[in-house]
Design a protein around this motif. Structure first.
Motif, mmCIF file in Angstrom:
data_model
loop_
_atom_site.group_PDB
_atom_site.id
_atom_site.type_symbol
_atom_site.label_atom_id
_atom_site.label_comp_id
_atom_site.label_asym_id
_atom_site.label_seq_id
_atom_site.Cartn_x
_atom_site.Cartn_y
_atom_site.Cartn_z
ATOM 1 N N MET A 83 0.803 -1.217 0.000
ATOM 2 C CA MET A 83 0.000 0.000 0.000
ATOM 3 C C MET A 83 0.843 1.278 0.000
ATOM 4 O O MET A 83 0.322 2.355 -0.223
ATOM 5 N N ASN A 84 2.132 1.167 0.258
ATOM 6 C CA ASN A 84 2.866 2.412 0.462
ATOM 7 C C ASN A 84 3.938 2.758 -0.559
ATOM 8 O O ASN A 84 4.402 3.874 -0.587
ATOM 9 N N VAL A 85 4.319 1.798 -1.345
ATOM 10 C CA VAL A 85 5.334 2.121 -2.344
ATOM 11 C C VAL A 85 4.604 2.434 -3.644
ATOM 12 O O VAL A 85 3.652 1.782 -3.996
ATOM 13 N N ASN A 86 5.052 3.470 -4.360
ATOM 14 C CA ASN A 86 4.374 3.830 -5.599
ATOM 15 C C ASN A 86 4.545 2.747 -6.652
ATOM 16 O O ASN A 86 5.648 2.324 -6.933
ATOM 17 N N ALA A 87 3.444 2.352 -7.226
ATOM 18 C CA ALA A 87 3.507 1.316 -8.256
ATOM 19 C C ALA A 87 3.876 1.941 -9.596
ATOM 20 O O ALA A 87 3.522 3.079 -9.869
ATOM 21 N N GLN A 88 4.574 1.198 -10.410
ATOM 22 C CA GLN A 88 4.882 1.626 -11.776
ATOM 23 C C GLN A 88 3.937 0.868 -12.703
ATOM 24 O O GLN A 88 3.677 -0.317 -12.485
ATOM 25 N N ILE A 102 -6.776 2.712 -13.758
ATOM 26 C CA ILE A 102 -7.535 1.623 -13.134
ATOM 27 C C ILE A 102 -6.994 1.368 -11.734
ATOM 28 O O ILE A 102 -7.746 1.233 -10.766
ATOM 29 N N GLY A 103 -5.645 1.323 -11.657
ATOM 30 C CA GLY A 103 -5.002 1.068 -10.367
ATOM 31 C C GLY A 103 -5.395 2.108 -9.332
ATOM 32 O O GLY A 103 -5.668 1.782 -8.167
ATOM 33 N N ASP A 104 -5.458 3.366 -9.754
ATOM 34 C CA ASP A 104 -5.823 4.447 -8.828
ATOM 35 C C ASP A 104 -7.268 4.287 -8.361
ATOM 36 O O ASP A 104 -7.576 4.472 -7.186
ATOM 37 N N VAL A 105 -8.157 3.931 -9.298
ATOM 38 C CA VAL A 105 -9.583 3.814 -8.934
ATOM 39 C C VAL A 105 -9.807 2.667 -7.961
ATOM 40 O O VAL A 105 -10.543 2.797 -6.980
ATOM 41 N N ILE A 106 -9.162 1.531 -8.235
ATOM 42 C CA ILE A 106 -9.435 0.398 -7.343
ATOM 43 C C ILE A 106 -8.539 0.401 -6.111
ATOM 44 O O ILE A 106 -8.680 -0.449 -5.248
ATOM 45 N N GLY A 107 -7.628 1.370 -6.054
ATOM 46 C CA GLY A 107 -6.872 1.564 -4.808
ATOM 47 C C GLY A 107 -5.569 0.809 -4.720
ATOM 48 O O GLY A 107 -5.100 0.527 -3.621
ATOM 49 N N ILE A 108 -4.963 0.476 -5.875
ATOM 50 C CA ILE A 108 -3.619 -0.103 -5.795
ATOM 51 C C ILE A 108 -2.652 1.074 -5.712
ATOM 52 O O ILE A 108 -2.403 1.753 -6.701
ATOM 53 N N THR A 109 -2.144 1.307 -4.523
ATOM 54 C CA THR A 109 -1.242 2.452 -4.371
ATOM 55 C C THR A 109 0.169 1.986 -4.078
ATOM 56 O O THR A 109 1.065 2.763 -3.886
ATOM 57 N N GLY A 110 0.335 0.722 -4.014
ATOM 58 C CA GLY A 110 1.658 0.234 -3.644
ATOM 59 C C GLY A 110 2.248 -0.679 -4.677
ATOM 60 O O GLY A 110 1.628 -1.047 -5.652
ATOM 61 N N ASP A 111 3.453 -1.050 -4.418
ATOM 62 C CA ASP A 111 4.175 -1.894 -5.359
ATOM 63 C C ASP A 111 4.705 -3.093 -4.588
ATOM 64 O O ASP A 111 5.574 -2.971 -3.761
ATOM 65 N N SER A 112 4.127 -4.244 -4.857
ATOM 66 C CA SER A 112 4.568 -5.426 -4.113
ATOM 67 C C SER A 112 5.476 -6.286 -4.953
ATOM 68 O O SER A 112 5.637 -7.457 -4.714
#
Lengths: 340, 290
Positions: free
Chosen positions: B19-24, B33-43
């Protein structure tokens, strides 16, 4: 007994991964079912390519032909003339090619390799491999010399396919420029003296009758006026544009193989292409949508000097109601091309 | 007890990182899409292969399928609709598209918007949306038919219920980016690809891009061929009348061609030329004549 089994399992585990995986080869002579001749050639080609792949990976000094049915002549070509001077690597993991049949032999012509001649010198070449009618390899050669037998006509067809694809790319860019409201780029697309024709239809009431006649009007503009009007619309941030092109269907279906959307004239320094499509334009403004469909014709000049970019000289738009035979085409602008 | 603690700590850490690292993202559309569904991190820890990131992320109570490419960019987000063994087949682009597109439809606010979108994208969807999403589960048969003249027909069958989606393999629609962006994606990913395959430099490759831009990259021909091959393109070579080698890299699933003109030690390439509106015979002609 148990001990023997363990040894067998151990050897299987150790030796199996060492066995080179056979490269997949699929040859087709155009018929639906494969004959034993095709299967034989496939099997043998796969065995040869597997050996070349193995030799390349292990940097072997000589090619091995274990499991390959191959003539002494082909062995000598592969090892003495080629492998001793340069190593080569297959470009694909799976080979699919056409198997050509001749009276006494079969042939594949497009086996892709990268040739390494020295550390920094690499070159792409395709190999021609000949088989006898038992599927045994008769000869192996890279195409640089052999391609000469291919006619100039084939070369011009390749060049034409290339040009048509580049045109298509530019058409896609033009579409994108409208969608992105990129008037700067649109300005570059059109020649300074470009002619823009916008067709329209109106219904004119007949005298002494309730019926109406369909009347086609053509509004001819110059580039400056066309782009000025477009700029005003595109400046409005709440307007979105969506331009789509589809092929025009010929109601007469005169000849399926006639390239309906593209016609060409060649001049001294340029190729002129007449391109036409069915264009669907949708403009959205918040909840309001305006959509119109019509026929688009464009006369593009593609300079033979490839450093110069293609340019549009004529753009015509006609409403969908226009009959197929009345859609603008290259012949309508023959005089313009003659004068270039 | 300790084991449980350890497991929960691990899961919490994982969610925290996610949830905390910015996804690329590979494309702007995926980022939206990622922003709308709430993917805010990079796993993305695993960077060696295309990876299914996490199959337990839920959106509107449905499992999402999220994938990253080998450089850690999220390259797919969609409702998880197909079992892994089905997805690994040669139709992977189509499965990804169906999953993403149905998620995108679900993100639209009104039912009317769904109809508009389907019409705009020239997609035929048999079945009421979003009810059909409930019908979908892993317990069904799926067939993909390549219809004549550049149309795909995807059929799901579960018992008596049947869902059908018919569409044109327009590469911009299916990859979720316009022509201009696809050129940028090609250039960026090819540079990343070269970053890991350090090799002797031989070719000067120029990518012809939107806005009369030319992007120059130093690479070997082998690099270019390898990169294009991993896009599942069929490569066809020919020679034009000036003796230039011409490469047509055709992706038949997504209906695009990369066209490269190869001259001595430099190559010029036009990427992602969409061919879904091309007459069928033109493509067949290229294949037959080369």
């Amino acid at each position: 007994m148990k001990y023997n089994l363990l040894i067998s399992v151990f050897f299987c585990a150790v030796l199996l991964p060492c066995k080179a995986q056979e490269l997949s080869v699929s040859l087709s002579d155009g018929s639906e079912t494969k004959t034993s001749l095709t299967i034989g050639a496939e099997r043998n080609l796969s065995a040869l390519l597997t050996q070349i792949d193995k030799a390349y990976k292990t940097n072997a000094k000589q090619l091995s032909f274990v499991g390959v049915q191959i003539s002494d002549y082909a062995k000598s070509i592969l090892n003495d003339a080629l492998w001793n001077n340069m190593h080569f690597k297959l470009c694909k993991k799976e080979i699919r090619d056409h198997l050509w049949f001749f009276q006494n032999k079969m042939e594949v012509r497009h086996i892709p390799f990268v040739l390494e001649n020295g550390k920094s010198n690499r070159d792409y070449q395709e190999a021609i491999i000949e088989f006898d009618l038992n599927g045994s390899i008769l000869s192996f050669a890279f195409q640089n010399e052999q391609t000469l037998f291919e006619s100039l006509e084939a070369g011009s067809r390749t060049a034409e396919a290339r040009r048509q694809l580049i045109i298509w790319k530019w058409v896609e860019r033009l579409r994108n420029a409208y969608n992105e409201k990129d008037t700067v780029f649109l300005n570059d697309f059109y020649s300074d003296d470009a002619v823009i024709i916008n067709g329209s239809v109106c219904l004119v009431k007949r005298r002494n009758s309730d019926t109406r006649n369909v009347v086609f009007n053509n509004d001819v503009k110059i580039k400056k006026n066309y782009l000025r009007k477009l700029r005003i619309m595109m400046k409005k941030s709440d307007y979105t544009f969506d331009v789509r092109f589809t092929a025009i269907e010929d109601p007469h279906e005169r000849n399926e193989n006639v390239n309906k959307f593209l016609t060409k004239r060649e001049c001294k320094n340029s190729y002129y292409y007449g391109i036409r499509f069915r264009q669907q334009l949708t403009i959205c403004k918040s909840s309001t949508t305006f959509s119109e469909t019509g026929y688009l014709f464009m006369l593009w000049e593609f300079p033979k000097d490839e450093n110069k970019t293609p340019i549009i000289h004529v753009r015509t738009w006609q409403p969908e109601i226009v009959e197929f035979d009345r859609i603008y085409s290259l012949t309508d602008f023959s005089d313009f091309i003659k004068n270039q | 007890m300790n084991n449980y603690c350890l497991r929960y700590t691990f899961i919490i850490c994982f969610i925290f990182i996610f949830m905390n690292v910015n996804a690329q993202y590979e494309t702007i559309r995926l980022k939206r899409i990622g922003d709308v569904i709430g993917i805010t991190g990079d796993s993305i820890q695993e960077k060696s292969t295309i990876t299914n990131l996490d199959s337990t992320i839920l959106f509107r109570n449905r499992i999402l399928n999220i994938k990253a490419n080998k450089w850690g960019e999220i390259c797919h987000i969609g409702y998880s609709l197909f079992p892994t063994e089905v997805r690994d087949s040669s139709w992977s682009y189509i499965y990804d598209f169906v999953e993403r597109y149905l998620l995108e439809l679900d993100l639209l606010e009104k039912n009317n918007d769904v109809k508009k979108q389907l019409r705009a994208d020239d997609i035929l969807l048999d079945g009421d949306f979003p009810d059909i999403l409930d019908e979908l589960s892993t317990d069904y048969q799926v067939t993909i038919e390549n219809l004549k003249y550049h149309r795909y027909d995807v059929n799901y069958k579960r018992g008596e219920s049947r869902i059908r989606m018919e569409f044109t393999p327009n590469c911009q629609l299916m990859l979720g980016a316009n022509d201009k962006e696809l050129e940028e994606v090609f250039s960026r990913k090819f540079r990343l690809f070269l970053g890991e395959n350090k090799d002797s430099v031989q070719y000067s490759l120029v990518i012809d891009m939107y806005g009369n831009k030319k992007d120059s990259i130093k690479c070997t021909l082998y690099d270019l061929l390898c990169y294009i091959e991993q896009e599942q393109c069929q490569m066809i070579f020919g020679q034009d009348e000036d003796g230039n080698d011409i490469m047509f890299a055709i992706n038949e699933q997504l209906d695009y061609i990369h066209l490269a003109i190869l001259k001595e030690n430099h190559a010029y390439i036009y990427v992602y030329i969409p061919i879904h509106t091309f007459p069928e015979f033109f493509i067949n002609q290229i294949k037959e004549e080369q």
